[in-house]
Scaffold this active site. Structure first.
Site, PDB file in Angstrom:
ATOM      1  CG  HIS A 157      51.520  -3.663  64.399  1.00 46.63           C
ATOM      2  ND1 HIS A 157      51.857  -2.324  64.395  1.00 46.63           N
ATOM      3  CD2 HIS A 157      50.263  -3.740  63.928  1.00 46.63           C
ATOM      4  CE1 HIS A 157      50.845  -1.632  63.923  1.00 46.63           C
ATOM      5  NE2 HIS A 157      49.859  -2.466  63.641  1.00 46.63           N
ATOM      6  N   GLY A 158      54.550  -3.463  66.746  1.00 48.95           N
ATOM      7  CA  GLY A 158      55.306  -2.256  67.093  1.00 48.95           C
ATOM      8  C   GLY A 158      54.992  -1.128  66.128  1.00 48.95           C
ATOM      9  CD  GLU A 159      56.801   4.766  66.033  1.00 52.70           C
ATOM     10  OE1 GLU A 159      56.238   5.668  66.650  1.00 52.70           O
ATOM     11  OE2 GLU A 159      58.044   4.680  65.879  1.00 52.70           O
ATOM     12  CD  GLU A 194      60.096   4.716  59.254  1.00 56.09           C
ATOM     13  OE1 GLU A 194      59.744   5.903  59.216  1.00 56.09           O
ATOM     14  OE2 GLU A 194      60.889   4.265  60.087  1.00 56.09           O
ATOM     15  CD1 TRP A 195      52.032   4.623  60.553  1.00 56.47           C
ATOM     16  CD2 TRP A 195      51.592   3.282  58.829  1.00 56.47           C
ATOM     17  NE1 TRP A 195      51.258   3.594  61.015  1.00 56.47           N
ATOM     18  CE2 TRP A 195      50.973   2.754  59.976  1.00 56.47           C
ATOM     19  CE3 TRP A 195      51.460   2.604  57.623  1.00 56.47           C
ATOM     20  CZ2 TRP A 195      50.227   1.584  59.952  1.00 56.47           C
ATOM     21  CZ3 TRP A 195      50.719   1.429  57.605  1.00 56.47           C
ATOM     22  CH2 TRP A 195      50.109   0.943  58.750  1.00 56.47           C
ATOM     23  CG  ASN A 196      58.506   7.795  56.776  1.00 56.66           C
ATOM     24  OD1 ASN A 196      58.649   6.581  56.795  1.00 56.66           O
ATOM     25  ND2 ASN A 196      59.460   8.623  57.151  1.00 56.66           N
ATOM     26  NE  ARG A 215      50.124  -2.678  60.454  1.00 50.29           N
ATOM     27  CZ  ARG A 215      49.551  -2.614  59.246  1.00 50.29           C
ATOM     28  NH1 ARG A 215      50.286  -2.465  58.163  1.00 50.29           N
ATOM     29  NH2 ARG A 215      48.248  -2.703  59.129  1.00 50.29           N
ATOM     30  CD  GLU A 219      44.938  -2.322  60.193  1.00 54.44           C
ATOM     31  OE1 GLU A 219      44.483  -1.351  59.556  1.00 54.44           O
ATOM     32  OE2 GLU A 219      46.086  -2.350  60.629  1.00 54.44           O
TER      33      GLU A 219
END
Length: 113
Positions: free
Chosen positions: A9-11, A13-15, A62, A86
């Site tokens: 997946h692309g990056e 937005e963990w924040n 994501r 995961e």
């Protein structure tokens, strides 16, 4: 012969996890960043993907967002595979911080799985 192309997946937005104090599976709801979306659009231009027949995605936001962009760009259907995910460090689905996730990961490593 069947060929598989594995695309991460692309990056994400963990924040957002910290901003909204998300817990457990809620932490997997984060969307892609703008950079992550752009990564997927660039990936969709890979010549090898012109031969693809289907997109298989995990249920994580994501991954689904990534699959949706690829689906639109490549004209392919998406199949969601619930077991494509995961390792789950917290089966109680209560962890709510990066510190707790690190603690669970360290416990996993210390006990060899």
């Amino acid at each position: 012969m069947t060929q598989f192309y594995l695309i991460r997946h692309g990056e994400p937005e963990w924040n957002i996890n910290e901003q909204y104090k998300l817990k457990g599976h809620g932490r997997d709801l984060v969307p892609l960043t703008e950079a992550g979306v752009n990564q997927v659009y660039r990936t969709a231009k890979d010549e090898r993907l012109k031969e693809a027949e289907v997109i298989i995605s995990s249920p994580y936001t994501r991954a689904l967002q990534t699959a949706a962009i690829l689906s639109k760009e490549l004209g392919l259907d998406i199949k969601v595979e619930l077991d494509l995910r995961e390792w789950q460090p917290d089966l109680t689905f209560e962890y709510d911080s990066l510190e707790r996730l690190a603690e669970l990961g360290n416990d996993y490593d210390a006990n060899h799985g």
